[in-house]
Design a protein around this motif. Structure first.
Motif, mmCIF file in Angstrom:
data_model
loop_
_atom_site.group_PDB
_atom_site.id
_atom_site.type_symbol
_atom_site.label_atom_id
_atom_site.label_comp_id
_atom_site.label_asym_id
_atom_site.label_seq_id
_atom_site.Cartn_x
_atom_site.Cartn_y
_atom_site.Cartn_z
ATOM 1 N N CYS A 349 -37.295 8.297 -52.354
ATOM 2 C CA CYS A 349 -36.870 8.448 -53.741
ATOM 3 C C CYS A 349 -35.759 7.458 -54.041
ATOM 4 C CB CYS A 349 -36.372 9.872 -53.949
ATOM 5 S SG CYS A 349 -35.465 10.095 -55.469
ATOM 6 N N ILE A 350 -35.880 6.721 -55.149
ATOM 7 C CA ILE A 350 -34.847 5.747 -55.480
ATOM 8 C C ILE A 350 -33.809 6.337 -56.432
ATOM 9 C CG2 ILE A 350 -36.331 3.754 -55.116
ATOM 10 C CD1 ILE A 350 -36.417 3.588 -58.264
ATOM 11 N N ASN A 351 -33.960 7.597 -56.730
ATOM 12 C CA ASN A 351 -32.985 8.268 -57.584
ATOM 13 C C ASN A 351 -32.981 7.725 -59.018
ATOM 14 O OD1 ASN A 351 -31.002 10.349 -57.544
ATOM 15 N ND2 ASN A 351 -29.451 8.777 -57.884
ATOM 16 N N CYS A 352 -34.146 7.324 -59.504
ATOM 17 C CA CYS A 352 -34.170 6.751 -60.847
ATOM 18 C C CYS A 352 -34.007 7.827 -61.906
ATOM 19 C CB CYS A 352 -35.469 5.999 -61.079
ATOM 20 S SG CYS A 352 -36.907 7.060 -61.057
ATOM 21 N N GLY A 353 -34.324 9.076 -61.544
ATOM 22 C CA GLY A 353 -34.081 10.169 -62.473
ATOM 23 C C GLY A 353 -35.137 10.370 -63.545
ATOM 24 N N GLU A 354 -36.222 9.598 -63.496
ATOM 25 C CA GLU A 354 -37.287 9.795 -64.489
ATOM 26 C C GLU A 354 -37.773 11.246 -64.460
ATOM 27 O OE1 GLU A 354 -38.255 7.691 -66.666
ATOM 28 O OE2 GLU A 354 -37.288 5.895 -65.898
ATOM 29 N N CYS A 355 -37.927 11.752 -63.255
ATOM 30 C CA CYS A 355 -38.438 13.113 -63.092
ATOM 31 C C CYS A 355 -37.468 14.134 -63.676
ATOM 32 C CB CYS A 355 -38.676 13.394 -61.618
ATOM 33 S SG CYS A 355 -37.253 12.996 -60.599
ATOM 34 N N ASN A 366 -34.854 14.984 -58.358
ATOM 35 C CA ASN A 366 -34.449 13.944 -57.405
ATOM 36 C C ASN A 366 -33.786 14.550 -56.166
ATOM 37 O OD1 ASN A 366 -32.219 14.759 -58.901
ATOM 38 N ND2 ASN A 366 -31.187 12.796 -58.720
ATOM 39 N N VAL A 369 -36.480 16.936 -54.180
ATOM 40 C CA VAL A 369 -37.469 16.260 -53.342
ATOM 41 C C VAL A 369 -36.872 15.893 -51.988
ATOM 42 C CG1 VAL A 369 -37.124 13.926 -54.252
ATOM 43 C CG2 VAL A 369 -39.321 14.564 -53.384
ATOM 44 N N CYS A 399 -43.113 9.469 -61.545
ATOM 45 C CA CYS A 399 -42.286 8.990 -60.435
ATOM 46 C C CYS A 399 -42.474 7.494 -60.174
ATOM 47 C CB CYS A 399 -42.591 9.761 -59.161
ATOM 48 S SG CYS A 399 -41.609 9.186 -57.777
ATOM 49 N N THR A 400 -41.386 6.766 -60.297
ATOM 50 C CA THR A 400 -41.428 5.316 -60.098
ATOM 51 C C THR A 400 -41.813 4.973 -58.665
ATOM 52 O OG1 THR A 400 -39.502 5.320 -61.526
ATOM 53 C CG2 THR A 400 -40.135 3.219 -60.571
ATOM 54 N N ALA A 401 -41.363 5.799 -57.734
ATOM 55 C CA ALA A 401 -41.655 5.512 -56.334
ATOM 56 C C ALA A 401 -43.019 6.078 -55.922
ATOM 57 C CB ALA A 401 -40.557 6.078 -55.448
ATOM 58 N N VAL A 405 -44.386 14.241 -55.504
ATOM 59 C CA VAL A 405 -43.377 15.279 -55.694
ATOM 60 C C VAL A 405 -44.018 16.641 -55.937
ATOM 61 C CG1 VAL A 405 -41.286 15.869 -56.957
ATOM 62 C CG2 VAL A 405 -42.105 13.522 -56.966
HETATM 63 S S1 SF4 Z 1 -38.982 9.844 -60.340
HETATM 64 FE FE1 SF4 Z 1 -39.416 9.688 -58.141
HETATM 65 S S2 SF4 Z 1 -38.079 8.043 -57.452
HETATM 66 FE FE2 SF4 Z 1 -37.319 8.657 -59.452
HETATM 67 S S3 SF4 Z 1 -35.731 10.190 -58.996
HETATM 68 FE FE3 SF4 Z 1 -37.645 11.298 -59.308
HETATM 69 S S4 SF4 Z 1 -38.526 11.545 -57.281
HETATM 70 FE FE4 SF4 Z 1 -36.970 9.948 -57.147
#
Ligand code: SF4
Ligand code: SF4
Lengths: 427, 320
Positions: A349-355, A366, A369, A399-401, A405
């Motif tokens: 997880c890159i912690n982008c926070g989209e989720c 984030n 997961v 999820c960008t990565a 999830v």
């Molecule tokens: S969208 Fe995916 S990569 Fe981004 S914070 Fe959530 S789990 Fe991590």
């Protein structure tokens, strides 16, 4: 497939498919040779089972595996049992598969017709636990607390699917009858029907209190309906029954109504079939029909490397075989072309926070997961709200990565709560 | 069983919005390149060399670590290249090759990989690298010293250094327009305000970086600088726009503070974090010991990030 909009600043807006006046009645597809019924009961060699390979069965006949057990299935055809074998369902759930090969002579089992003359809770429990749309009959006889409110869900819970809406549109009288019966035989006091705006008139004719919901995903989630429409937030981890509420599909109530109306057990299931081009077709088939019969009737070719999904694109389950049968709760089947399949990855997880920003349950996905990947379930529940999740799948979708999830969430919930919860959430 | 078709069995959801790590990182690089071009034009060959070398070595370091740790090679996700590019944007065109090599080593290995790679780093790798570099070799990263060989038709003094040394009177030769179009000395890709802003706007609109952070960063810096001019000793402090368009403010607000792993994800925390970066930047510039405060400010806010991000909405059905 709906992609992120060019202006990614805006949240992706996923809309349910809403049926309109142009939608035609479901096309009937008849069973070719065999049907397969799945019983939740597992048996082992020691059990004396009530049915045997070779037994003749009639249409509408109740088949119980083991004496004294509540669980049974209803044969949708007349024919002979050709196999009884263990079967592993979703999430490793153990079941029993009963295969019946159809013969040309159609005979109807009369036992329900006899009993249905005077509707009762007993008759309903005895014969109607395998209705199209899946009615959780056992809830009706539950004592503490008793179910007081029934939410009849007339909206499909996943994208592309229009099965339940079709039922509300075409079978409002049956739903009305179903409500009448339920009023007589159970202690349910409040009936609420939830539909999209366009089905308001049909819904009113059922006699239940009508509530309409928006068309943006996931507003049809039973949890959000409860929160936004009934103004009640279900404490995380609780089931609806605990609060005297049951949510059932409109099709289940319609089937119940039809059963008493016609004095025969309905076995035709309506489902939305979505082909590789994304075109939807409504069909009506017997419960137990193998998916391949439907595909061949609709000229859909599923090939190696394609994906067959039972349910919708956000929350469905994929199956490895086109022999999989239609079950009472199968609302949709999707055949997804191999070129459309997006892969998951093992990225961190890159912690982008989209989720986090899309989660309708306001979960810190984030963080969650990270704990789920490390199998720290207790922390996941206590600190990161695993049980608040309403299982919409949006976190995986954005999820960008490309981390699976949602799969982590489902698996860990499964691990924590055991199998029962799937039944409750299948509404 | 043998003639059974093989279908793909996997998990819901069966749709994905199409975003990916590489798309994200390549777009950020694309936007950042816009700000590098003026640097190329100004400093010519050496600037091109520094940028290319920085990107290349960042990728090589990443690959070496991947190999040593027996992980799959991750340079395909574009993050290493992005780190290389950002580092190059912050350093003078005259930086010697060994300093660039050390810089990318610090960023990739110390800043990112020892924390477990992408997503695990508590600080922006480039911020870590810049902090160590500028402490170690003051001269190389002092723009006044480093850019001596160049003479353009604008004031060749590093604006922030002049401000620190001689006060606001010394910076009257910089008009805001000049600063905005890059007529100032500084890092290869951090001087052309307009290019940085356009890149930032693009990334915000496309959803690759979060506007909350960039916006609150700039707002925090602006307000703080403004308060200084308002209530501070007369003639001692520079105006807010000067602070925004000089040094690393813009590159920091757009490309450094917005890095995913080291910044918050919730709305209010994002605003607090961004504002914190901006406020701290100005405090360091105006009353601290350093010429530019951006690197240290972001570093400190990265440190505070896990704490700030605890401010979060109540989850559905949560019984306190
Ligand atoms: S969208 Fe995916 S990569 Fe981004 S914070 Fe959530 S789990 Fe991590
Ligand atoms: S599936 Fe994901 S987005 Fe949906 S409620 Fe659960 S955690 Fe939130």
């Amino acid at each position: 497939m709906i992609k992120k909009s060019f202006f990614g600043l805006l949240k992706p807006r996923l809309e349910y498919d809403i049926i309109d006046s142009k939608t035609t009645a479901p096309r009937e597809i008849t069973v070719s040779k065999t049907v397969q019924l799945l019983s939740n009961r597992i048996f082992d060699k020691k059990d004396s089972i009530l049915i045997q390979v070779g037994d003749e069965v009639r249409t509408g006949q109740k088949l119980s595996l083991i004496k004294g057990e509540d669980d049974y299935v209803i044969s949708p055809v007349s024919g002979a049992i050709t196999s009884i074998s263990p079967y592993t369902g979703n999430f490793g759930m153990l079941m029993t598969s009963i295969v019946i090969s159809k013969n040309s002579k159609e005979e109807t089992d009369g036992r329900f017709a006899e009993a249905a003359k005077s509707p009762s809770l007993q008759t309903t429990t005895d014969f109607l636990a395998h209705l199209p749309g899946f009615f959780p009959i056992s809830l009706l006889s539950k004592q503490t607390p008793k179910i007081k409110t029934l939410v009849i869900h007339g909206m499909d819970t996943d994208l592309l699917v229009t099965t339940r809406q079709q039922i509300v549109k075409a079978s409002a009288p049956a739903i009305k009858k179903g409500i009448q019966i339920l009023k007589e035989i159970s202690g349910i006091e409040t009936f609420i029907i939830v539909v999209p705006e366009t089905l308001f008139h049909e819904a009113v004719s059922t006699g239940a209190t009508v509530k309409t919901i928006a068309s943006n995903y996931p507003s049809a989630s039973p949890y959000l309906i409860l929160k936004n429409i009934l103004g009640m937030e279900l404490p995380a981890g609780d089931c609806f029954e605990k609060h005297g509420i049951a949510v059932v599909s409109a099709e289940a109530v319609a089937s119940l109504g039809k059963a008493y109306q016609k004095q025969e057990i309905p076995t035709q299931k309506v489902l939305t079939v979505i082909d590789k081009t994304g075109t939807q077709k409504l069909v009506s088939v017997s419960i137990g029909t193998p998916l391949k019969d439907i595909f061949s009737a609709l000229n859909i070719r599923a090939e190696d490397g394609d994906r067959i999904i039972i349910g919708g694109p956000m929350t469905g389950l994929s199956t490895y075989s086109e022999d999989h049968p239609v079950c009472p709760d199968t609302d949709a089947v999707i055949v997804q072309d191999r070129s459309m399949i997006s892969c998951v990855s093992n990225n961190a997880c890159i912690n982008c926070g989209e989720c986090v920003r899309i989660c309708p349950a306001k979960i810190q996905v984030n963080m969650l997961v990270r704990f789920l990947e490390a199998c720290l379930y207790d922390d996941a529940v206590d600190r990161y709200d695993l049980f608040s999740c309403i299982e919409c799948g949006l976190c995986s979708y954005v999820c960008t990565a490309k981390i699976p999830v949602f799969q982590y969430i489902r698996l860990s919930k499964q691990e924590l709560t055991g199998i029962q919860s799937t039944e409750a959430e299948n509404v | 069983m043998f003639n059974q078709k093989k279908f793909i069995v996997s998990h819901a959801p069966f749709w994905h919005d199409g975003s990916s790590l590489s798309t994200k990182h390549y777009h950020i690089m694309l936007a950042a390149t816009l700000a590098v071009i003026p640097g190329f034009v100004q400093y010519g060959g050496p600037a091109v060399a520094v940028v290319c070398f920085s990107i290349a070595t960042a990728m090589i370091w990443e690959m070496i670590i991947n190999k040593i740790a027996k992980q799959p090679v991750t340079i395909g996700d574009g993050n290493a290249a992005l780190i290389g590019l950002l580092l190059a944007m912050m350093i003078p065109a005259t930086t010697p090759w060994w300093a660039v090599l050390t810089g990318t080593f610090l960023a990739i290995v110390i800043g990112k990989q020892i924390f477990g790679g992408l997503g695990g780093n508590p600080f922006h790798p480039v911020v870590v690298s810049m902090a160590i570099l500028s402490l170690s070799w003051k001269g190389i990263f002092d723009f006044n010293e480093a850019l001596l060989p160049y003479d353009f038709n604008f004031t060749m003094a590093y604006p922030l250094a002049s401000l620190k040394a001689f006060g606001p009177d010394s910076i009257s030769s910089f008009s805001i327009t000049d600063l905005l179009i890059g007529r100032q000395t500084g890092g290869i890709g951090s001087t052309c305000g307009i290019a940085l802003l356009i890149g930032g706007l693009y990334l915000i609109l496309r959803g690759f970086i979060r506007w909350e952070i960039s916006f609150s960063f700039l707002a925090g810096a602006f307000v703080t600088a403004f308060l200084f001019t308002l209530f501070g000793e007369e003639g001692k402090y520079a105006g807010p726009l000067f602070h925004i368009f000089t040094g690393y403010t813009l590159i920091g607000a757009i490309y450094l503070a917005t890095e995913d792993s080291s910044s918050p994800v919730n709305f209010i925390p994002m605003l607090l974090y961004g504002a914190g970066c901006g406020i701290m930047t100005i405090l360091i510039r105006n009353i601290g010991a350093y010429v530019d405060g951006v690197v240290l400010a972001i570093f400190l806010m990265n440190l505070a990030n896990p704490l700030i991000d605890k401010i979060r909405p109540k989850a559905l059905g949560k019984v306190a």
